[in-house]
Design a protein around this motif. Sequence first.
Motif, PDB file in Angstrom:
ATOM      1  N   LEU A  54       0.826  -1.204   0.000  1.00 29.80           N
ATOM      2  CA  LEU A  54       0.000   0.000   0.000  1.00 29.80           C
ATOM      3  C   LEU A  54       0.862   1.256   0.000  1.00 29.80           C
ATOM      4  CD1 LEU A  54      -2.893  -0.960   2.460  1.00 29.80           C
ATOM      5  CD2 LEU A  54      -2.938  -0.874  -0.034  1.00 29.80           C
ATOM      6  N   ARG A  55       1.999   1.204   0.716  1.00 25.19           N
ATOM      7  CA  ARG A  55       2.909   2.353   0.717  1.00 25.19           C
ATOM      8  C   ARG A  55       3.463   2.617  -0.676  1.00 25.19           C
ATOM      9  NH1 ARG A  55       6.846   1.927   6.070  1.00 25.19           N
ATOM     10  NH2 ARG A  55       5.415   2.870   7.584  1.00 25.19           N
ATOM     11  N   ARG A  56       3.862   1.535  -1.368  1.00 28.19           N
ATOM     12  CA  ARG A  56       4.395   1.712  -2.730  1.00 28.19           C
ATOM     13  C   ARG A  56       3.340   2.287  -3.667  1.00 28.19           C
ATOM     14  NH1 ARG A  56       7.125  -3.215  -1.531  1.00 28.19           N
ATOM     15  NH2 ARG A  56       5.472  -4.436  -2.523  1.00 28.19           N
ATOM     16  N   ALA A  57       2.111   1.805  -3.537  1.00 28.84           N
ATOM     17  CA  ALA A  57       1.033   2.324  -4.375  1.00 28.84           C
ATOM     18  C   ALA A  57       0.771   3.794  -4.073  1.00 28.84           C
ATOM     19  CB  ALA A  57      -0.238   1.505  -4.152  1.00 28.84           C
ATOM     20  N   GLN A  58       0.834   4.149  -2.787  1.00 30.32           N
ATOM     21  CA  GLN A  58       0.611   5.535  -2.392  1.00 30.32           C
ATOM     22  C   GLN A  58       1.704   6.445  -2.946  1.00 30.32           C
ATOM     23  OE1 GLN A  58       1.211   6.921   1.834  1.00 30.32           O
ATOM     24  NE2 GLN A  58      -1.012   7.087   1.799  1.00 30.32           N
ATOM     25  N   ARG A  59       2.971   5.988  -2.876  1.00 33.97           N
ATOM     26  CA  ARG A  59       4.080   6.793  -3.398  1.00 33.97           C
ATOM     27  C   ARG A  59       3.985   6.936  -4.915  1.00 33.97           C
ATOM     28  NH1 ARG A  59       7.232   3.979   0.563  1.00 33.97           N
ATOM     29  NH2 ARG A  59       7.925   2.471  -0.986  1.00 33.97           N
ATOM     30  N   LYS A  60       3.590   5.863  -5.586  1.00 31.07           N
ATOM     31  CA  LYS A  60       3.455   5.903  -7.037  1.00 31.07           C
ATOM     32  C   LYS A  60       2.395   6.914  -7.453  1.00 31.07           C
ATOM     33  CE  LYS A  60       2.635   2.926 -11.047  1.00 31.07           C
ATOM     34  NZ  LYS A  60       2.342   1.532 -11.502  1.00 31.07           N
ATOM     35  N   ASN A  61       1.262   6.917  -6.753  1.00 30.30           N
ATOM     36  CA  ASN A  61       0.200   7.880  -7.043  1.00 30.30           C
ATOM     37  C   ASN A  61       0.664   9.302  -6.761  1.00 30.30           C
ATOM     38  OD1 ASN A  61      -1.524   5.811  -7.770  1.00 30.30           O
ATOM     39  ND2 ASN A  61      -2.425   5.625  -5.732  1.00 30.30           N
ATOM     40  N   HIS A  62       1.468   9.447  -5.692  1.00 28.64           N
ATOM     41  CA  HIS A  62       1.966  10.780  -5.328  1.00 28.64           C
ATOM     42  C   HIS A  62       2.912  11.315  -6.406  1.00 28.64           C
ATOM     43  CE1 HIS A  62       2.506  13.916  -2.292  1.00 28.64           C
ATOM     44  NE2 HIS A  62       3.783  13.943  -2.628  1.00 28.64           N
ATOM     45  N   LEU A  63       3.796  10.439  -6.907  1.00 26.43           N
ATOM     46  CA  LEU A  63       4.721  10.852  -7.965  1.00 26.43           C
ATOM     47  C   LEU A  63       3.968  11.224  -9.240  1.00 26.43           C
ATOM     48  CD1 LEU A  63       7.573   8.205  -7.558  1.00 26.43           C
ATOM     49  CD2 LEU A  63       7.742  10.655  -7.139  1.00 26.43           C
ATOM     50  N   ALA A  64       2.963  10.425  -9.575  1.00 22.62           N
ATOM     51  CA  ALA A  64       2.175  10.724 -10.775  1.00 22.62           C
ATOM     52  C   ALA A  64       1.464  12.062 -10.632  1.00 22.62           C
ATOM     53  CB  ALA A  64       1.167   9.601 -11.018  1.00 22.62           C
ATOM     54  N   ARG A  65       0.973  12.360  -9.430  1.00 27.01           N
ATOM     55  CA  ARG A  65       0.280  13.617  -9.186  1.00 27.01           C
ATOM     56  C   ARG A  65       1.238  14.793  -9.315  1.00 27.01           C
ATOM     57  NH1 ARG A  65      -2.303  11.654  -5.166  1.00 27.01           N
ATOM     58  NH2 ARG A  65      -0.941  12.469  -3.539  1.00 27.01           N
ATOM     59  N   LEU A  66       2.471  14.631  -8.769  1.00 25.37           N
ATOM     60  CA  LEU A  66       3.457  15.704  -8.868  1.00 25.37           C
ATOM     61  C   LEU A  66       3.851  15.950 -10.329  1.00 25.37           C
ATOM     62  CD1 LEU A  66       5.878  14.950  -5.891  1.00 25.37           C
ATOM     63  CD2 LEU A  66       4.337  16.897  -6.112  1.00 25.37           C
ATOM     64  N   ALA A  67       4.020  14.863 -11.075  1.00 21.86           N
ATOM     65  CA  ALA A  67       4.375  15.013 -12.487  1.00 21.86           C
ATOM     66  C   ALA A  67       3.262  15.710 -13.266  1.00 21.86           C
ATOM     67  CB  ALA A  67       4.652  13.637 -13.100  1.00 21.86           C
ATOM     68  N   HIS A  68       2.018  15.398 -12.932  1.00 19.45           N
ATOM     69  CA  HIS A  68       0.874  16.009 -13.605  1.00 19.45           C
ATOM     70  C   HIS A  68       0.803  17.512 -13.287  1.00 19.45           C
ATOM     71  CE1 HIS A  68      -3.059  16.239 -15.497  1.00 19.45           C
ATOM     72  NE2 HIS A  68      -3.529  16.825 -14.403  1.00 19.45           N
ATOM     73  N   GLU A  69       1.053  17.836 -12.000  1.00 13.68           N
ATOM     74  CA  GLU A  69       1.025  19.240 -11.601  1.00 13.68           C
ATOM     75  C   GLU A  69       2.146  20.019 -12.273  1.00 13.68           C
ATOM     76  OE1 GLU A  69       1.275  19.165  -7.398  1.00 13.68           O
ATOM     77  OE2 GLU A  69      -0.791  18.430  -7.097  1.00 13.68           O
ATOM     78  N   SER A  70       3.321  19.348 -12.424  1.00 17.89           N
ATOM     79  CA  SER A  70       4.452  20.003 -13.087  1.00 17.89           C
ATOM     80  C   SER A  70       4.137  20.275 -14.551  1.00 17.89           C
ATOM     81  CB  SER A  70       5.692  19.119 -12.971  1.00 17.89           C
ATOM     82  OG  SER A  70       6.769  19.670 -13.677  1.00 17.89           O
ATOM     83  N   THR A  71       3.478  19.304 -15.218  1.00 19.74           N
ATOM     84  CA  THR A  71       3.101  19.483 -16.616  1.00 19.74           C
ATOM     85  C   THR A  71       2.096  20.615 -16.782  1.00 19.74           C
ATOM     86  OG1 THR A  71       3.448  17.132 -17.014  1.00 19.74           O
ATOM     87  CG2 THR A  71       2.160  18.337 -18.646  1.00 19.74           C
ATOM     88  N   ASP A  72       1.116  20.686 -15.877  1.00 16.77           N
ATOM     89  CA  ASP A  72       0.119  21.757 -15.924  1.00 16.77           C
ATOM     90  C   ASP A  72       0.763  23.115 -15.722  1.00 16.77           C
ATOM     91  OD1 ASP A  72      -1.796  19.873 -16.354  1.00 16.77           O
ATOM     92  OD2 ASP A  72      -2.511  19.807 -14.271  1.00 16.77           O
ATOM     93  N   ALA A  73       1.761  23.175 -14.824  1.00 13.08           N
ATOM     94  CA  ALA A  73       2.422  24.464 -14.552  1.00 13.08           C
ATOM     95  C   ALA A  73       3.200  24.938 -15.783  1.00 13.08           C
ATOM     96  CB  ALA A  73       3.365  24.303 -13.356  1.00 13.08           C
ATOM     97  N   GLU A  74       3.865  24.022 -16.478  1.00 13.69           N
ATOM     98  CA  GLU A  74       4.605  24.392 -17.679  1.00 13.69           C
ATOM     99  C   GLU A  74       3.684  24.861 -18.783  1.00 13.69           C
ATOM    100  OE1 GLU A  74       6.892  21.041 -18.755  1.00 13.69           O
ATOM    101  OE2 GLU A  74       8.324  21.240 -17.087  1.00 13.69           O
ATOM    102  N   ALA A  75       2.487  24.225 -18.855  1.00 18.99           N
ATOM    103  CA  ALA A  75       1.524  24.618 -19.874  1.00 18.99           C
ATOM    104  C   ALA A  75       0.969  26.020 -19.591  1.00 18.99           C
ATOM    105  CB  ALA A  75       0.385  23.595 -19.938  1.00 18.99           C
TER     106      ALA A  75
END
Length: 281
Positions: free
Chosen positions: A260-281
Motif C-alpha cells: 500500500l505504501r508503494r502504491a501511495q508513493r506511485k500515485n503521489h509521484l504521478a500527481r506531482l508530475a501532472h502538476e508540473s506538466t500543468d504548470a509548464e503549460a
Amino acid sequence: MGRKVRPGQGGRREWTLVELACLERHFHFMTMPELQMTHFPHRTQKAIRRMAYKLGLKKREPNRDYGQQPWTEEELSLVAQYYPTLKAREVQSRFLPHRSVLAIRHAAKKFGIRVFSVAPWTEQELAILRREFPRGGHRQVRKHLPHRSEAAIKFRARAEGLSYTPHGDGGHGEPWSVEELQRLEDNRALPAEELAALFPHRHKRSVINKRYQLGWTPVKQWSPEELQRLRDHLDLSVDQLCELFPDRPREGVRIKRDRLRRAQRKNHLARLAHESTDAEA
C-alpha cells in the motif's frame, strides 16, 4: 526578470520523474551531503530536503528491503571496536567505505553503542561475557553486568562470535519442538484464537507467525474495512499495526503495508508530475 541562478544551484528547475524515483530509493539511508555528491550535484541540499519533505520521505534504519546488504560479523566488530572512540565519518573512511555514514550510525544505535563512550568493555567484563553468554544469553550476563544494556550485550556477543541456544518450555525465543510442530500442522486450519489455545505457554502472536512462516496459513482475503484501517495507519510500525490486526501474521501485515505504501508513493509521484506538466503549460 526572474532571479539569477548561480551555477550549481537547483533554482527553479523542475524535478524529473527519474530524479524523484532516485530520491525515494536513496533518501532513507544516505545523508544530505552524500545524496548531493553522489546523485544530485546540480541541486542544493536545501532543495533536496524540501523535495523529500514534499514526498513525505523520512529517514529510517537501512535494511535489505531497501537494497542494503546484511551486516557481516567483521563489519559489526569494526563498529563495536571503533565507533565509541571515532566519529562515524572517520569509521566509514578508514574501515567501512562501502557503508554510508547514516548506516553506521543506525547500526551503532541499534545495538546500544554510544559515540565517544567513556565506558569501553574491560577485559574482566569480556571474560564474564565469554563465560556466561553461552550458558544463559543476555539475561545471564546482566546478572553479573547490570550496567550493560541488553542490546549492548547482544551486539558485543555477536562481535565476539558467541552464541546461545535456548532450551525450555516454549517461552519467548524458545525453539519449537517436534511435538509442537506436529500439533500445529494437525490444527493449522483452526481460527487464530482456537489455535493459540492449544499452545498456552506461547504468545498468540508467536503461534500465528509460526503458522505463516511454515506456509500453513489459510487464505484469508483482506476485507475493505481492514484495508481502509491499514491505509489510515500506514505511518505506524509493524508491531503497532499487529495490535490493530491481532489475527493476522506479522509478515502478512508487513507485506500488505509495504504494498500500500508503494502504491501511495506511485500515485503521489504521478500527481506531482501532472502538476508540473500543468504548470509548464
